[in-house]
Design a protein around this motif. Sequence first.
Motif, PDB file in Angstrom:
ATOM      1  N   ARG A  58      -6.565   1.359   6.579  1.00 41.93           N
ATOM      2  CA  ARG A  58      -7.053   0.210   5.572  1.00 41.93           C
ATOM      3  C   ARG A  58      -8.076   0.822   5.268  1.00 41.93           C
ATOM      4  N   ARG A  59      -9.464   1.803   6.189  1.00 43.65           N
ATOM      5  CA  ARG A  59     -10.501   1.490   5.777  1.00 43.65           C
ATOM      6  C   ARG A  59     -10.271   2.684   4.402  1.00 43.65           C
ATOM      7  N   LEU A  60      -9.150   3.832   4.738  1.00 42.99           N
ATOM      8  CA  LEU A  60      -8.800   5.377   3.440  1.00 42.99           C
ATOM      9  C   LEU A  60      -8.893   3.809   2.712  1.00 42.99           C
ATOM     10  N   LEU A  61      -8.098   3.310   2.679  1.00 45.82           N
ATOM     11  CA  LEU A  61      -7.659   2.519   1.571  1.00 45.82           C
ATOM     12  C   LEU A  61      -8.687   1.475   0.488  1.00 45.82           C
ATOM     13  N   ASP A  62      -9.654   1.386   1.363  1.00 45.34           N
ATOM     14  CA  ASP A  62     -10.699   0.050   0.973  1.00 45.34           C
ATOM     15  C   ASP A  62     -11.659   1.368   0.850  1.00 45.34           C
ATOM     16  N   GLN A  63     -11.755   2.544   0.754  1.00 41.93           N
ATOM     17  CA  GLN A  63     -12.941   3.524   0.012  1.00 41.93           C
ATOM     18  C   GLN A  63     -11.903   4.545  -0.662  1.00 41.93           C
ATOM     19  N   GLY A  64     -11.238   4.249  -1.064  1.00 47.44           N
ATOM     20  CA  GLY A  64     -10.434   5.546  -2.258  1.00 47.44           C
ATOM     21  C   GLY A  64      -9.997   6.300  -1.921  1.00 47.44           C
ATOM     22  N   LEU A  65     -10.136   6.624  -1.021  1.00 51.98           N
ATOM     23  CA  LEU A  65      -9.419   7.957  -0.464  1.00 51.98           C
ATOM     24  C   LEU A  65      -8.022   8.590  -0.551  1.00 51.98           C
ATOM     25  N   ILE A  66      -7.574   7.636   0.184  1.00 51.07           N
ATOM     26  CA  ILE A  66      -5.496   7.541  -0.453  1.00 51.07           C
ATOM     27  C   ILE A  66      -5.686   6.385  -0.995  1.00 51.07           C
ATOM     28  N   ILE A  67      -3.798   6.429  -1.223  1.00 42.40           N
ATOM     29  CA  ILE A  67      -3.647   5.556  -2.320  1.00 42.40           C
ATOM     30  C   ILE A  67      -2.379   5.037  -1.381  1.00 42.40           C
ATOM     31  N   GLU A  68      -1.682   3.642  -1.378  1.00 41.65           N
ATOM     32  CA  GLU A  68      -0.377   3.437  -1.276  1.00 41.65           C
ATOM     33  C   GLU A  68       0.868   4.085  -2.060  1.00 41.65           C
ATOM     34  N   ALA A  69       1.619   4.579  -2.126  1.00 37.74           N
ATOM     35  CA  ALA A  69       2.190   5.458  -3.088  1.00 37.74           C
ATOM     36  C   ALA A  69       3.483   4.869  -3.073  1.00 37.74           C
ATOM     37  N   GLY A  70       4.357   3.676  -3.207  1.00 37.09           N
ATOM     38  CA  GLY A  70       5.384   3.629  -3.227  1.00 37.09           C
ATOM     39  C   GLY A  70       5.830   3.782  -1.500  1.00 37.09           C
ATOM     40  N   LYS A  71       7.527   3.042  -1.567  1.00 38.08           N
ATOM     41  CA  LYS A  71       7.904   2.663  -0.706  1.00 38.08           C
ATOM     42  C   LYS A  71       9.631   4.231  -0.298  1.00 38.08           C
ATOM     43  N   ALA A  72       9.375   4.535   1.246  1.00 42.47           N
ATOM     44  CA  ALA A  72      10.041   5.127   1.067  1.00 42.47           C
ATOM     45  C   ALA A  72      11.560   4.928   2.744  1.00 42.47           C
ATOM     46  N   GLY A  73      12.482   5.005   2.228  1.00 40.24           N
ATOM     47  CA  GLY A  73      13.877   4.389   3.234  1.00 40.24           C
ATOM     48  C   GLY A  73      13.860   5.693   4.174  1.00 40.24           C
ATOM     49  N   VAL A  74      13.769   5.231   5.610  1.00 36.20           N
ATOM     50  CA  VAL A  74      13.688   6.444   5.991  1.00 36.20           C
ATOM     51  C   VAL A  74      15.178   6.302   7.904  1.00 36.20           C
ATOM     52  N   GLY A  75      16.137   5.987   7.363  1.00 42.01           N
ATOM     53  CA  GLY A  75      16.834   5.202   8.268  1.00 42.01           C
ATOM     54  C   GLY A  75      16.953   3.745   7.941  1.00 42.01           C
ATOM     55  N   PRO A  76      17.643   3.425   9.474  1.00 42.50           N
ATOM     56  CA  PRO A  76      18.083   1.833   9.271  1.00 42.50           C
ATOM     57  C   PRO A  76      16.871   1.068   8.791  1.00 42.50           C
ATOM     58  N   GLY A  77      16.407  -0.333   8.157  1.00 41.98           N
ATOM     59  CA  GLY A  77      14.920  -0.307   9.079  1.00 41.98           C
ATOM     60  C   GLY A  77      14.247  -0.865   7.507  1.00 41.98           C
ATOM     61  N   LYS A  78      13.471  -1.991   7.071  1.00 42.24           N
ATOM     62  CA  LYS A  78      12.038  -2.066   6.330  1.00 42.24           C
ATOM     63  C   LYS A  78      11.466  -0.418   5.201  1.00 42.24           C
ATOM     64  N   PRO A  79      11.790  -0.380   4.819  1.00 38.42           N
ATOM     65  CA  PRO A  79      11.754   1.375   3.902  1.00 38.42           C
ATOM     66  C   PRO A  79      10.053   1.150   4.589  1.00 38.42           C
ATOM     67  N   ARG A  80       9.509   1.888   4.447  1.00 41.28           N
ATOM     68  CA  ARG A  80       7.867   2.280   4.836  1.00 41.28           C
ATOM     69  C   ARG A  80       7.019   2.902   3.636  1.00 41.28           C
ATOM     70  N   THR A  81       5.925   2.387   3.555  1.00 42.53           N
ATOM     71  CA  THR A  81       4.793   2.145   2.847  1.00 42.53           C
ATOM     72  C   THR A  81       4.818   4.350   2.825  1.00 42.53           C
TER      73      THR A  81
END
Length: 417
Positions: A58-81
Amino acid sequence: MTELRTPASRRGTNLPKMGDFNLTVILDTIRRSPQGLSRVELAGLVGLSPQTISNISRRLLDQGLIIEAGKAGVGPGKPRTILRLNPSGMYAVGVHVDPALISFSVLDLTGNVVLDSKIDTPEAGEPTAVMAAIVFEVQRLIEESGIDPAKLTGLGVAAPGPIDLDAGTVVNPPLLEGWTRVHLRDALSKATGLPVVLDKDVTAAAVAETWVAGDSASSNFGVFYMGTGIGCGLVLNDEVFRGASGNAGEIGHIVVDPDGPPCDCGLNGCVKSTVIPRVLVDAGAKAGLVEPLTEGDSGVVVQERFNRLCDAADRGDENAIAILDRSALHLSRAVSVIANAMDLDRVVFGGPFWTRLAPYYLNRVPEQVAHGADARDIHVPQVVGSRVGEDVGAIGAACLVLEHALAPRSERLLLGG
């Protein structure tokens, strides 16, 4: 998910007061995975709790150093950001000072070149003129790039050694006459208003290979920098090796031809007296391929006549080809010494003179290094050209700034204050 090499992932700590170190560990791990990582994958790689990963992300997102780049499914369950570096989250400028050429690069956070340029080195014996040219070009590039000045984290300078890292000075480099303890770091910082990081050009080249080449680079490799002089930057167990004073990589006095010409160190046939471009040009002059050099000729003149020697080789001139082939065989002996001593698994060539030498060296050096490898029954070092390109010095200088700002370092673990 990109598979990471085991040594590449730093381990964080869940102890109190370690936030800055953990932040850089997470950022560095994301950097080494160009396709991105989920928070769950990060936790597994760096050994931090899911809550710590979430808070720092969250700190890195707030500082603009990283971004959330979509979802990816890695097995059963909710796709991960998926988390990735934000290219526009931070920028750095790099300058490489060579006796023949000064190169400039503006990099984004992922190590991509936003803008670059080159100028001939003016009056190489006069530091003031060189620094004035650097300041002018840096300011021009920043303005032309259009980047937000608030996101410009600093200026990196790669210079010929030896250097005094603590004082920020260049100390009597052999091919820059008159550069006696030049306070390059502080002078450029004052003139540009930017924080400045100064390091050796071969060290900067090694940093560029680790930063830009990412997870394709080896854990233990050497970067042989082919400039007006020749040096070697070392990466050992994924860490750039600087040595006791920051001047590791001086290979000029490794003897590669005992019957060769005398060197100023008192030995015969050193790299410095046998392989550097000025020596090759002298050999070309004796063969009638180029005009002879005089003692006062600048690095620019050396480069121009070196290019003409290579032009002759490319046209098939047997004398020119023999000069370049012989230099490749000689340098391969120095490469073998370093590769054997450090047990390297990769040898990388780069620098401003490398492009012209590549066809001849890659035809000769790999075989010679394989033949000279003490551990050849176990492994043979791979010999390749740099993926970064001939501007590896300037790109590495900018990477020095990014590394200084973002890479995990032991001093971040200090608990005082």
